[in-house]
Design a protein around this motif. Structure first.
Motif, PDB file in Angstrom:
ATOM      1  N   LEU A 116       8.374  -5.384   4.685  1.00  0.00           N
ATOM      2  CA  LEU A 116       8.203  -6.687   4.062  1.00  0.00           C
ATOM      3  C   LEU A 116       6.876  -6.662   3.311  1.00  0.00           C
ATOM      4  O   LEU A 116       5.840  -6.315   3.875  1.00  0.00           O
ATOM      5  CB  LEU A 116       8.178  -7.784   5.129  1.00  0.00           C
ATOM      6  N   VAL A 117       6.896  -7.005   2.026  1.00  0.00           N
ATOM      7  CA  VAL A 117       5.675  -7.066   1.218  1.00  0.00           C
ATOM      8  C   VAL A 117       5.419  -8.522   0.851  1.00  0.00           C
ATOM      9  O   VAL A 117       6.276  -9.187   0.262  1.00  0.00           O
ATOM     10  CB  VAL A 117       5.805  -6.213  -0.059  1.00  0.00           C
ATOM     11  N   LEU A 118       4.267  -9.020   1.213  1.00  0.00           N
ATOM     12  CA  LEU A 118       3.876 -10.395   0.893  1.00  0.00           C
ATOM     13  C   LEU A 118       2.362 -10.498   0.931  1.00  0.00           C
ATOM     14  O   LEU A 118       1.698  -9.666   1.570  1.00  0.00           O
ATOM     15  CB  LEU A 118       4.506 -11.399   1.857  1.00  0.00           C
ATOM     16  N   HIS A 119       1.825 -11.501   0.247  1.00  0.00           N
ATOM     17  CA  HIS A 119       0.368 -11.628   0.217  1.00  0.00           C
ATOM     18  C   HIS A 119      -0.188 -11.870   1.611  1.00  0.00           C
ATOM     19  O   HIS A 119      -1.134 -11.209   2.038  1.00  0.00           O
ATOM     20  CB  HIS A 119      -0.065 -12.751  -0.728  1.00  0.00           C
ATOM     21  N   GLY A 120       0.374 -12.847   2.319  1.00  0.00           N
ATOM     22  CA  GLY A 120      -0.075 -13.129   3.677  1.00  0.00           C
ATOM     23  C   GLY A 120      -0.542 -14.545   3.908  1.00  0.00           C
ATOM     24  O   GLY A 120      -0.724 -14.964   5.057  1.00  0.00           O
ATOM     25  N   ALA A 187       2.056 -11.764  10.907  1.00  0.00           N
ATOM     26  CA  ALA A 187       2.680 -10.982   9.839  1.00  0.00           C
ATOM     27  C   ALA A 187       3.769 -10.055  10.389  1.00  0.00           C
ATOM     28  O   ALA A 187       4.859  -9.953   9.812  1.00  0.00           O
ATOM     29  CB  ALA A 187       1.621 -10.167   9.103  1.00  0.00           C
ATOM     30  N   THR A 188       3.480  -9.388  11.502  1.00  0.00           N
ATOM     31  CA  THR A 188       4.468  -8.467  12.076  1.00  0.00           C
ATOM     32  C   THR A 188       5.661  -9.222  12.653  1.00  0.00           C
ATOM     33  O   THR A 188       6.787  -8.713  12.650  1.00  0.00           O
ATOM     34  CB  THR A 188       3.830  -7.575  13.157  1.00  0.00           C
ATOM     35  N   LEU A 194      13.076 -10.180  10.417  1.00  0.00           N
ATOM     36  CA  LEU A 194      13.942  -9.685   9.341  1.00  0.00           C
ATOM     37  C   LEU A 194      14.491  -8.294   9.653  1.00  0.00           C
ATOM     38  O   LEU A 194      15.148  -7.686   8.808  1.00  0.00           O
ATOM     39  CB  LEU A 194      13.166  -9.659   8.016  1.00  0.00           C
ATOM     40  N   GLN A 195      14.192  -7.798  10.865  1.00  0.00           N
ATOM     41  CA  GLN A 195      14.653  -6.486  11.331  1.00  0.00           C
ATOM     42  C   GLN A 195      14.182  -5.359  10.405  1.00  0.00           C
ATOM     43  O   GLN A 195      14.930  -4.442  10.076  1.00  0.00           O
ATOM     44  CB  GLN A 195      16.179  -6.475  11.479  1.00  0.00           C
ATOM     45  N   LEU A 196      12.919  -5.443  10.024  1.00  0.00           N
ATOM     46  CA  LEU A 196      12.312  -4.431   9.170  1.00  0.00           C
ATOM     47  C   LEU A 196      11.390  -3.536   9.989  1.00  0.00           C
ATOM     48  O   LEU A 196      11.070  -3.828  11.143  1.00  0.00           O
ATOM     49  CB  LEU A 196      11.537  -5.106   8.035  1.00  0.00           C
ATOM     50  N   ASP A 197      10.964  -2.446   9.371  1.00  0.00           N
ATOM     51  CA  ASP A 197      10.119  -1.472  10.069  1.00  0.00           C
ATOM     52  C   ASP A 197       8.639  -1.814  10.018  1.00  0.00           C
ATOM     53  O   ASP A 197       7.857  -1.335  10.840  1.00  0.00           O
ATOM     54  CB  ASP A 197      10.329  -0.078   9.473  1.00  0.00           C
ATOM     55  N   GLY A 198       8.256  -2.608   9.027  1.00  0.00           N
ATOM     56  CA  GLY A 198       6.834  -2.913   8.909  1.00  0.00           C
ATOM     57  C   GLY A 198       6.565  -4.010   7.905  1.00  0.00           C
ATOM     58  O   GLY A 198       7.472  -4.584   7.304  1.00  0.00           O
ATOM     59  N   HIS A 216       5.078  -1.610  12.058  1.00  0.00           N
ATOM     60  CA  HIS A 216       3.946  -1.023  11.350  1.00  0.00           C
ATOM     61  C   HIS A 216       3.281  -2.086  10.477  1.00  0.00           C
ATOM     62  O   HIS A 216       3.881  -2.591   9.529  1.00  0.00           O
ATOM     63  CB  HIS A 216       4.418   0.158  10.498  1.00  0.00           C
ATOM     64  N   TYR A 217       2.053  -2.420  10.801  1.00  0.00           N
ATOM     65  CA  TYR A 217       1.270  -3.381  10.046  1.00  0.00           C
ATOM     66  C   TYR A 217       0.313  -2.626   9.126  1.00  0.00           C
ATOM     67  O   TYR A 217      -0.454  -1.772   9.576  1.00  0.00           O
ATOM     68  CB  TYR A 217       0.467  -4.278  11.000  1.00  0.00           C
ATOM     69  N   VAL A 218       0.384  -2.925   7.823  1.00  0.00           N
ATOM     70  CA  VAL A 218      -0.548  -2.307   6.876  1.00  0.00           C
ATOM     71  C   VAL A 218      -1.139  -3.391   5.983  1.00  0.00           C
ATOM     72  O   VAL A 218      -0.411  -4.135   5.334  1.00  0.00           O
ATOM     73  CB  VAL A 218       0.128  -1.248   5.986  1.00  0.00           C
TER      74      VAL A 218
END
Length: 267
Positions: A116-120, A187-188, A194-198, A216-218
């Motif tokens: 998932l990509v988002l600003h936060g 965030a995680t 959404l059943q995503l990896d990170g 995975h949090y980045v």
């Protein structure tokens, strides 16, 4: 040094228009790498800061022109507006030229991992302690950036490399660490639902890669305190990159920015 090529690049919190933006370093980064995908993960233009005092140096203008140039060539550019460029959030799902605008996005790596990509800023409700505490935090952060600015000006005069005093102090403030932990959990949690990896985000100006409850949090960091980006290679490996360290550029004066004085200089 040969310019590196990345499958994907994620940058956020550049805060163009803000006096603390490291636009020269950012421009050097954009001019000295290539990528298939460029994610602009929010707070690219600091509309908050410019509403108080308009500031738009040549290097800031050149960054915008470079991003547009990349989008016209072979790079897919996706812009995810944050809270400092919030007026652009209403255009989610639309395109500005060749640049896609999204509030959030799902990125799949070459290793078939989905992030998932988002600003936060979507997580603010789970992190802040109220308006008064947020106001105190803003004032303290302004003071921290003021100290960071003058500290690094002194280092530049002494021919010493850029070093984030602000980041160093933040890591040692108990309240800041608690807020970062709450932010990571929020965030995680979104990615897990959404059943995503990170999740890949920005917002808090703290570059970090960590596993939280199997997710995975980045955080790709910023170009206010740090000069950091998240990059993905062709095998799908993700790496946080400190551009100052990577290129061993000591000061802004050592960057090759001669093009700013060329006839193609942006108006």
């Amino acid at each position: 040094m040969k310019a590196p090529h990345f499958r994907s690049v994620f940058i956020s919190d550049t805060h163009l228009g803000n006096k603390d933006c490291k636009a020269e370093f950012l421009l050097h980064f954009l001019n000295n790498m290539t990528c298939d995908r460029l994610y602009l993960v929010g707070d690219i233009v600091d509309m908050w800061s410019m509403s108080k005092q308009f500031r738009w140096p040549d290097a800031h203008n050149e960054v915008i022109h470079k991003v547009i140039q990349l989008s016209h060539e072979s790079t897919k550019v996706i812009f995810l507006p944050g809270n400092h460029d919030a007026p652009l959030q209403k255009y989610s799902g639309m395109q500005f030229g060749d640049i896609e605008i999204k509030r959030q996005y799902v990125h799949e790596t070459a290793a078939n991992k989905r992030y998932l990509v988002l600003h936060g800023d979507q997580c603010d409700g789970d992190v802040t302690l109220g308006r008064f505490h947020a106001w105190i935090g803003d004032k303290a952060y302004d003071a921290l950036l003021f100290a960071n600015r003058w500290f690094n000006l002194l280092r530049s005069w002494r021919k010493q490399s850029y070093w984030s005093l602000a980041g160093y102090i933040k890591q040692r403030v108990k309240g800041a660490n608690k807020a970062i932990a709450r932010y990571k959990n929020a965030a995680t949690k979104r990615a897990k639902e959404l059943q995503l990896d990170g999740v890949i985000c920005g917002h808090i100006h703290h570059p970090e890669s960590d596993m939280v409850n199997g997710i995975h949090y980045v955080n790709d960091g910023d170009w206010i305190e740090n000069c950091s980006a998240l990059v993905e290679d062709n095998a799908g490996n993700l790496q946080l990159l400190d551009w100052v360290v990577y290129t061993k550029q000591e000061t802004v004066s050592e960057l090759d920015l001669r093009h700013l004085d060329s006839k193609n200089k942006a108006a």
